[in-house]
Design a protein around this motif. Structure first.
Motif, PDB file in Angstrom:
ATOM      1  N   HIS A  44      -6.467  -1.492   1.572  1.00  0.00           N
ATOM      2  CA  HIS A  44      -5.257  -1.471   1.903  1.00  0.00           C
ATOM      3  C   HIS A  44      -4.661  -0.036   1.021  1.00  0.00           C
ATOM      4  O   HIS A  44      -3.680   0.333   1.303  1.00  0.00           O
ATOM      5  N   SER A  53      -1.915   3.433  -6.402  1.00  0.00           N
ATOM      6  CA  SER A  53      -2.666   3.793  -7.197  1.00  0.00           C
ATOM      7  C   SER A  53      -3.494   2.301  -7.543  1.00  0.00           C
ATOM      8  O   SER A  53      -3.121   1.544  -7.134  1.00  0.00           O
ATOM      9  N   PHE A  54      -4.517   2.589  -8.144  1.00  0.00           N
ATOM     10  CA  PHE A  54      -5.533   1.304  -8.562  1.00  0.00           C
ATOM     11  C   PHE A  54      -5.748   1.362  -9.914  1.00  0.00           C
ATOM     12  O   PHE A  54      -6.667   2.396 -10.229  1.00  0.00           O
ATOM     13  N   GLY A  57       1.462   0.770  -6.837  1.00  0.00           N
ATOM     14  CA  GLY A  57       0.195   0.710  -7.289  1.00  0.00           C
ATOM     15  C   GLY A  57      -0.143  -0.800  -7.515  1.00  0.00           C
ATOM     16  O   GLY A  57       0.490  -1.509  -7.579  1.00  0.00           O
ATOM     17  N   TYR A  58      -1.498  -0.861  -7.554  1.00  0.00           N
ATOM     18  CA  TYR A  58      -2.257  -2.343  -7.860  1.00  0.00           C
ATOM     19  C   TYR A  58      -2.911  -2.168  -8.904  1.00  0.00           C
ATOM     20  O   TYR A  58      -3.852  -1.280  -9.363  1.00  0.00           O
ATOM     21  N   TRP A  77     -10.107  -5.225  -2.009  1.00  0.00           N
ATOM     22  CA  TRP A  77      -8.603  -4.773  -1.516  1.00  0.00           C
ATOM     23  C   TRP A  77      -8.132  -3.824  -1.673  1.00  0.00           C
ATOM     24  O   TRP A  77      -7.413  -3.146  -0.772  1.00  0.00           O
ATOM     25  N   ASN A  78      -8.400  -2.696  -2.665  1.00  0.00           N
ATOM     26  CA  ASN A  78      -7.975  -1.663  -2.925  1.00  0.00           C
ATOM     27  C   ASN A  78      -8.525  -0.676  -1.679  1.00  0.00           C
ATOM     28  O   ASN A  78      -7.840   0.045  -1.201  1.00  0.00           O
ATOM     29  N   PRO A 132      -3.347   1.520  -1.789  1.00  0.00           N
ATOM     30  CA  PRO A 132      -2.168   1.388  -2.574  1.00  0.00           C
ATOM     31  C   PRO A 132      -2.244   2.887  -3.274  1.00  0.00           C
ATOM     32  O   PRO A 132      -2.956   3.586  -3.122  1.00  0.00           O
ATOM     33  N   PRO A 166     -10.793  -7.290  -6.310  1.00  0.00           N
ATOM     34  CA  PRO A 166      -9.858  -6.214  -6.557  1.00  0.00           C
ATOM     35  C   PRO A 166     -10.446  -4.815  -5.788  1.00  0.00           C
ATOM     36  O   PRO A 166      -9.570  -4.225  -5.227  1.00  0.00           O
ATOM     37  N   TYR A 167     -11.777  -4.567  -5.879  1.00  0.00           N
ATOM     38  CA  TYR A 167     -12.249  -3.363  -5.610  1.00  0.00           C
ATOM     39  C   TYR A 167     -12.151  -3.378  -4.009  1.00  0.00           C
ATOM     40  O   TYR A 167     -11.613  -2.312  -3.299  1.00  0.00           O
ATOM     41  N   ALA A 174       0.728  -1.401  -0.130  1.00  0.00           N
ATOM     42  CA  ALA A 174       0.048  -0.020   0.063  1.00  0.00           C
ATOM     43  C   ALA A 174       0.869   1.388   0.203  1.00  0.00           C
ATOM     44  O   ALA A 174       0.235   2.086  -0.639  1.00  0.00           O
TER      45      ALA A 174
END
Length: 268
Positions: A76, A80-81, A37-38, A72-73, A78, A69-70, A33
């Protein structure tokens, strides 16, 4: 992604039969994070088909705010996503349209891919509409494709990811088994259910091997989905859904948060 091949499958199934036919996992904040980015790549299992709450700007890619994915973002944060997964994607679609967000600053990549290449939609169409023997024959054809052709296609995708994001931790997520066996359940025969589960295992084994050979991590969702298959009484997968045919055989919101999210969190 374009119109989902899974959606196309279920639509053809409907026409052919002539019928009118979650607690999110918690985890400590990942060091990723703070460091990069992720980017989330892949097919409908990553875009979140079946979980609802679709992002309108994603169009036919059907990206969901309840997809792993949404989630996790959100957990955490990150640096960028990029949520590039798209319903119906094959390996070629990932190569041609999903890799633009990858860079040397990408720290984490997740992906589910290969099910559409291997003909999952046609396998399910055959197994739902035709005999046990026809189902087994179609699955054997899919397995032959997984042996002969899919590894090279996965190699192309994985190599491209590594080239564009050389510092990223890449988590390749598999597919769940669809059915709990040994239960009384309306629908497909036990023979078909067992063969479909075996096909999922076969695809996962091949995908895991290619992922590990590229130095990636494999997230096995069969463990997290255990006890939540179709016919379990607590399914995290949609069966044939006449109200929303395109969501059939996809994870529910609970499948995304309780099945896929923990697998990513544990591997990331």
């Amino acid at each position: 992604m374009r119109r989902s091949r899974f959606t196309a499958f279920t639509t053809s199934l409907l026409l052919a039969t002539g019928l009118a036919l979650t607690g999110a996992a918690t985890a400590q904040a990942s060091p990723l994070a703070a460091t990069g980015g992720y980017v989330a790549l892949g097919d409908s299992y990553s875009s979140g088909v079946g979980s609802g709450s679709y992002i309108s700007s994603s169009g036919n890619c059907n990206r969901s705010t309840k997809a792993y994915p949404y989630l996790w973002n959100a957990a955490h944060v990150p640096s960028s996503f990029a949520f590039n997964a798209c319903s119906g994607a094959k390996t070629g679609d990932v190569l041609s349209g999903q890799l633009g967000s990858l860079s040397t600053s990408t720290a984490l990549v997740s992906i589910t891919i290969g099910g559409n290449d291997a003909g999952f939609a046609d396998v399910m169409t055959t197994c739902v509409l035709q005999s046990d023997s026809a189902c087994l024959s179609r699955i054997n054809t899919a397995k032959a494709y997984v042996d002969s052709t899919l590894p090279g296609k996965l190699d192309s995708v994985y190599s491209a990811i590594s080239a564009k994001a050389p510092s990223a931790r890449v988590v390749v997520l598999g597919y769940p088994r669809f059915y709990k066996l040994g239960t009384t359940c309306v629908g497909l025969s036990e023979t078909k259910r067992a063969a479909i589960n075996d096909a999922a295992d076969y695809l996962n084994t091949a995908t895991q091997k290619r992922a590990l050979d590229h130095g990636f991590v494999f997230g096995d969702v069969r463990t997290t989905f255990t006890g939540h298959e179709l016919c379990s009484g607590s399914a995290w997968l949609h069966s044939l859904d006449l109200l929303d045919i395109g969501e059939s055989y996809h994870p529910t919101a609970s499948g995304q948060s309780g099945g896929y999210l923990p697998a990513l969190t544990g591997a990331a």
